[in-house]
Design a protein around this motif. Structure first.
Motif, short mmCIF file in Angstrom:
data_model
loop_
_atom_site.label_atom_id
_atom_site.label_comp_id
_atom_site.label_asym_id
_atom_site.label_seq_id
_atom_site.Cartn_x
_atom_site.Cartn_y
_atom_site.Cartn_z
N LEU A 117 1.22 -8.67 -5.51
CA LEU A 117 0.90 -10.80 -4.83
C LEU A 117 -0.22 -10.91 -5.54
O LEU A 117 -1.14 -10.45 -5.23
CB LEU A 117 1.26 -11.33 -3.42
N PHE A 118 -0.75 -12.18 -6.23
CA PHE A 118 -1.68 -12.07 -6.69
C PHE A 118 -2.63 -13.49 -6.44
O PHE A 118 -1.94 -14.66 -6.57
CB PHE A 118 -1.73 -12.18 -8.68
N LEU A 119 -3.67 -14.12 -5.72
CA LEU A 119 -4.67 -14.90 -5.17
C LEU A 119 -5.22 -15.52 -6.63
O LEU A 119 -5.59 -14.55 -6.99
CB LEU A 119 -4.79 -14.25 -4.45
N MET A 120 -5.13 -16.66 -6.45
CA MET A 120 -5.74 -18.07 -7.69
C MET A 120 -5.37 -16.95 -9.10
O MET A 120 -5.88 -16.55 -9.84
CB MET A 120 -7.03 -17.33 -7.95
N GLY A 121 -3.93 -16.27 -9.19
CA GLY A 121 -3.55 -15.35 -10.34
C GLY A 121 -4.46 -14.09 -11.05
O GLY A 121 -4.03 -13.85 -12.10
N ARG A 122 -5.07 -14.26 -9.97
CA ARG A 122 -6.36 -12.73 -10.65
C ARG A 122 -6.59 -11.88 -9.55
O ARG A 122 -7.32 -10.53 -10.13
CB ARG A 122 -7.48 -13.11 -11.61
N TYR A 123 -5.98 -11.74 -8.54
CA TYR A 123 -6.98 -11.00 -6.80
C TYR A 123 -5.59 -10.56 -6.52
O TYR A 123 -4.68 -11.07 -6.27
CB TYR A 123 -7.73 -11.91 -6.29
N GLU A 124 -5.16 -8.58 -7.05
CA GLU A 124 -3.89 -8.30 -6.50
C GLU A 124 -4.07 -7.39 -4.93
O GLU A 124 -4.69 -6.85 -5.36
CB GLU A 124 -3.31 -8.04 -7.50
N LEU A 125 -2.77 -7.88 -4.31
CA LEU A 125 -2.13 -7.49 -2.66
C LEU A 125 -1.74 -6.98 -3.70
O LEU A 125 -0.51 -6.74 -4.03
CB LEU A 125 -2.17 -7.95 -1.73
N GLN A 126 -1.40 -5.34 -3.57
CA GLN A 126 -0.28 -4.33 -4.25
C GLN A 126 0.65 -4.32 -3.03
O GLN A 126 0.70 -4.26 -1.97
CB GLN A 126 -1.12 -2.90 -3.59
N ILE A 127 1.87 -4.24 -3.77
CA ILE A 127 4.04 -3.97 -2.98
C ILE A 127 3.45 -3.04 -3.76
O ILE A 127 4.15 -3.20 -4.86
CB ILE A 127 4.24 -5.45 -3.85
N LEU A 128 4.79 -2.16 -2.74
CA LEU A 128 4.87 -0.83 -3.22
C LEU A 128 5.61 -0.30 -2.53
O LEU A 128 5.31 -0.43 -1.70
CB LEU A 128 3.74 0.10 -3.34
N ASP A 129 6.44 0.60 -2.31
CA ASP A 129 7.23 1.33 -2.28
C ASP A 129 6.63 2.50 -1.24
O ASP A 129 6.17 3.37 -1.53
CB ASP A 129 8.74 1.25 -1.96
N SER A 130 5.64 2.32 -0.18
CA SER A 130 4.82 3.41 0.28
C SER A 130 5.73 3.77 1.84
O SER A 130 4.86 4.68 2.14
CB SER A 130 2.92 3.11 0.95
#
Length: 255
Positions: A117-130
């Motif tokens: 998920l990218f905030l403002m199109g450039r700052y990523e919060l990772q999504i992953l099966d952890s």
């Protein structure tokens, strides 16, 4: 012994003075006149608040660009080729998103239900099966990619629905493009705090160190396709604004 008695008397005196001030009706006045907080209906459990912009309600991706190859069915959307970007843009905001990894789990490390998920199109919060899936910590589920791991791993089992609730404060730049204040993010994963007002070092690329480059105060929400069929549902955003106020007097004690 004498010093102990003197200290005890001093404590009792301060307590008595405080009680006396309360009984006399003394009141602290800040001197600030606040605007009335707006009324917001929080909505039904699992629903969006009344002031939210609903980006995906389970029926279509009409509020996104580049989502033609993402498949909507049964109230959710399955990631496909392309990087959907919201048509609306946001600055400081609250974001709610629900997602589920593939089940049964396939692959390992970064190759297991990878998205973002990218905030403002450039700052990523990772999504992953952890869930029982080792990888580098600043790239696991809930990480600010390549900058900060989640405080804890709150991942559910593969295939189960998970939630992100995000408070985002975007960076500020002056007229010359110089950074005035950095971005901050707070994240709850499945109701558990995993990012606590973390100060971002800049953007979140894979191939270089983070850096800030001047951009508008508002930007889109983006979702990543990394070759995995991650599912999404119930995506909404609330813009956040400071409550208006005006200082009308200096702080006083009213008696």
């Amino acid at each position: 012994m004498k010093s102990t008695i003197v200290a005890a008397i001093a404590v009792l005196a301060s307590l008595c003075l405080g009680t006396s001030a309360e009984l006399s009706g003394a009141e602290y006045l800040s001197g600030i006149q606040w605007a009335e907080p707006a009324l917001v209906d929080p909505g039904a459990p699992g629903g969006a608040p009344s002031d939210a912009v609903v980006l995906f309600n389970g029926t279509d991706m009409s509020k996104w660009n580049n989502a033609e190859q993402w498949t909507v069915k049964d109230g959710y959307v399955v990631a496909g080729p392309g990087a959907p970007t919201s048509q609306d843009v946001f600055g400081d905001c609250q974001v709610h998103l629900e997602w589920a990894s593939a089940e049964p789990a396939q692959g390992s490390g970064q190759g297991r239900s990878n998205s973002g998920l990218f905030l403002m199109g450039r700052y990523e919060l990772q999504i992953l099966d952890s869930y029982n899936n080792e990888t580098y910590f600043d790239g696991q589920c809930g990480a600010i990619y390549k900058q900060h791991p989640p405080l804890v791993n709150a991942s559910r089992k593969p295939g189960e629905w998970q939630t992100y609730d995000i408070i985002w404060k975007g960076p500020r730049f002056d007229d010359e493009g110089k950074l005035v204040s950095p971005a901050f993010i707070t994240v709850l994963h499945n109701g558990v705090l995993i990012q606590n007002h973390f100060e971002l070092l800049g953007d979140t690329p894979f191939h270089r160190a983070p850096e800030y480059k001047s951009h508008p105060d508002k930007g889109p929400i983006s979702l990543q396709y990394h070759g995995d069929p991650v599912r999404f549902r119930n995506i909404w955003v609330r813009e956040l604004k400071e409550l208006e106020s005006e200082r009308v007097a200096e702080p006083t004690i009213k008696k």
